[in-house]
Write a protein that holds these residues in place. Structure first.
Motif, short mmCIF file in Angstrom:
data_model
loop_
_atom_site.label_atom_id
_atom_site.label_comp_id
_atom_site.label_asym_id
_atom_site.label_seq_id
_atom_site.Cartn_x
_atom_site.Cartn_y
_atom_site.Cartn_z
N ALA A 267 11.40 -27.00 12.79
CA ALA A 267 11.90 -25.83 12.82
C ALA A 267 12.77 -25.59 14.14
CB ALA A 267 11.20 -24.71 12.45
N THR A 268 12.58 -26.30 15.02
CA THR A 268 13.24 -26.27 16.41
C THR A 268 14.66 -26.82 16.18
OG1 THR A 268 12.52 -28.48 17.13
CG2 THR A 268 10.89 -26.57 17.45
N THR A 269 15.35 -26.42 17.40
CA THR A 269 16.62 -26.92 17.46
C THR A 269 17.06 -28.16 18.21
OG1 THR A 269 17.45 -25.54 19.27
CG2 THR A 269 17.84 -24.84 16.92
N ASP A 270 15.92 -28.60 18.91
CA ASP A 270 15.74 -29.80 20.04
C ASP A 270 15.54 -31.12 19.21
OD1 ASP A 270 14.26 -32.05 21.51
OD2 ASP A 270 14.82 -30.21 23.16
N GLN A 271 16.55 -31.83 19.29
CA GLN A 271 16.46 -33.31 18.43
C GLN A 271 15.17 -33.91 18.56
OE1 GLN A 271 20.20 -35.48 18.70
NE2 GLN A 271 21.05 -33.84 17.60
N ASN A 272 14.80 -34.12 19.76
CA ASN A 272 13.56 -34.74 20.06
C ASN A 272 12.41 -34.24 19.47
OD1 ASN A 272 14.58 -36.95 21.60
ND2 ASN A 272 14.71 -35.29 23.58
N LEU A 273 12.11 -33.00 19.51
CA LEU A 273 11.19 -32.28 18.72
C LEU A 273 11.31 -32.44 17.17
CD1 LEU A 273 10.65 -28.89 20.89
CD2 LEU A 273 9.29 -31.05 20.93
N ILE A 274 12.55 -32.22 16.63
CA ILE A 274 12.61 -32.53 15.39
C ILE A 274 12.17 -34.05 15.00
CG2 ILE A 274 14.29 -32.82 13.50
CD1 ILE A 274 16.01 -30.65 14.87
N MET A 275 12.38 -34.78 15.79
CA MET A 275 11.69 -36.27 15.42
C MET A 275 10.40 -36.33 15.70
SD MET A 275 14.35 -38.04 14.53
CE MET A 275 13.49 -39.40 14.31
N LYS A 276 9.60 -35.66 16.49
CA LYS A 276 8.30 -35.34 16.69
C LYS A 276 7.91 -34.80 15.38
CE LYS A 276 7.91 -35.77 21.57
NZ LYS A 276 7.42 -34.93 22.87
N GLY A 277 8.38 -33.85 14.95
CA GLY A 277 8.12 -33.09 13.77
C GLY A 277 7.86 -34.00 12.44
N THR A 278 9.19 -34.81 12.47
CA THR A 278 9.14 -35.74 11.39
C THR A 278 7.82 -36.79 11.44
OG1 THR A 278 11.58 -35.76 11.36
CG2 THR A 278 10.66 -37.86 10.50
N ASN A 279 7.64 -37.32 12.74
CA ASN A 279 6.54 -38.29 12.84
C ASN A 279 5.12 -37.61 12.41
OD1 ASN A 279 8.26 -40.28 13.81
ND2 ASN A 279 8.06 -39.80 15.82
N ASN A 280 5.25 -36.28 12.72
CA ASN A 280 3.90 -35.65 12.21
C ASN A 280 3.82 -35.53 10.79
OD1 ASN A 280 1.89 -34.32 14.29
ND2 ASN A 280 4.03 -34.45 15.38
N MET A 281 5.12 -35.33 10.19
CA MET A 281 5.07 -35.15 8.71
C MET A 281 4.73 -36.55 7.94
SD MET A 281 5.28 -32.12 8.05
CE MET A 281 6.25 -31.21 6.47
N PHE A 282 5.05 -37.56 8.79
CA PHE A 282 4.92 -38.89 8.19
C PHE A 282 3.32 -39.17 8.23
CE2 PHE A 282 9.21 -40.38 8.50
CZ PHE A 282 9.62 -40.74 7.42
N ALA A 283 2.65 -38.58 9.37
CA ALA A 283 1.26 -38.76 9.32
C ALA A 283 0.53 -37.97 8.42
CB ALA A 283 0.87 -38.47 10.81
N ALA A 284 0.89 -36.75 8.19
CA ALA A 284 0.39 -35.96 7.11
C ALA A 284 0.47 -36.70 5.56
CB ALA A 284 1.07 -34.73 7.02
N ILE A 285 1.50 -37.34 5.43
CA ILE A 285 1.68 -38.19 4.19
C ILE A 285 0.69 -39.21 4.08
CG2 ILE A 285 3.30 -39.66 2.99
CD1 ILE A 285 5.53 -37.93 3.95
N LYS A 286 0.47 -39.89 5.34
CA LYS A 286 -0.39 -40.85 5.41
C LYS A 286 -1.91 -40.47 5.12
CE LYS A 286 -1.80 -44.75 8.37
NZ LYS A 286 -1.72 -45.41 9.65
N LEU A 287 -2.27 -39.35 5.86
CA LEU A 287 -3.72 -38.51 5.63
C LEU A 287 -3.73 -37.83 4.46
CD1 LEU A 287 -3.88 -37.25 9.12
CD2 LEU A 287 -5.28 -39.29 8.58
N GLY A 288 -2.67 -37.64 3.83
CA GLY A 288 -2.54 -36.72 2.78
C GLY A 288 -3.21 -37.13 1.47
N THR A 289 -3.94 -36.27 0.95
CA THR A 289 -4.61 -36.27 -0.59
C THR A 289 -4.15 -35.11 -1.33
OG1 THR A 289 -6.59 -35.00 0.28
CG2 THR A 289 -6.64 -37.54 0.28
N SER A 290 -3.53 -33.92 -0.80
CA SER A 290 -3.17 -32.94 -1.59
C SER A 290 -1.89 -33.14 -2.54
CB SER A 290 -2.88 -31.50 -0.59
OG SER A 290 -1.59 -31.78 -0.09
N GLU A 291 -1.28 -32.17 -3.27
CA GLU A 291 -0.41 -32.22 -3.93
C GLU A 291 0.94 -31.66 -3.37
OE1 GLU A 291 -1.05 -28.45 -6.53
OE2 GLU A 291 -2.19 -29.86 -7.38
N LYS A 292 0.85 -31.54 -2.11
CA LYS A 292 1.84 -31.12 -1.19
C LYS A 292 2.68 -32.23 -0.47
CE LYS A 292 -0.38 -26.90 0.05
NZ LYS A 292 -0.81 -25.92 1.32
#
Length: 71
Positions: free
Chosen positions: A22-47
C-alpha cells in the motif's frame, strides 16, 4: 523480531505484505510482494488467490505489466 517472539505464518506475512504494498515506495512494494509470496508458500487458506491479485496489483503500480499478467 526474533523467531521465538512470533510464529511465521500465512496471516502474518499477508498482513505485512498488504501494508507494504500500500506504500508508494518501490522498495517497500517489492518487500510487500516478497511477503505475499511467503504467505502463498505458507498458505493453507482460501485467500491464496487474493494474495496473487495483490501481487499483480503491486506489479501494475511498478509498471511491471508482463509480470502482473502472469500472476
Amino acid at each position: 523480531v526474533s523467531q521465538s517472539r512470533y510464529e511465521d505464518n500465512e496471516l502474518v506475512r499477508a498482513g505485512l505484505g498488504y501494508a507494504l504494498i500500500a506504500t508508494t515506495d518501490q522498495n517497500l512494494i517489492m518487500k510487500g510482494t516478497n511477503n505475499m509470496f511467503a504467505a502463498i508458500k505458507l498458505g493453507t487458506s482460501e485467500k491464496i488467490s487474493d494474495y496473487r491479485l495483490a501481487i499483480a496489483d503491486a506489479q501494475v503500480r511498478l509498471k511491471e505489466y508482463n509480470w502482473a499478467a502472469k500472476e
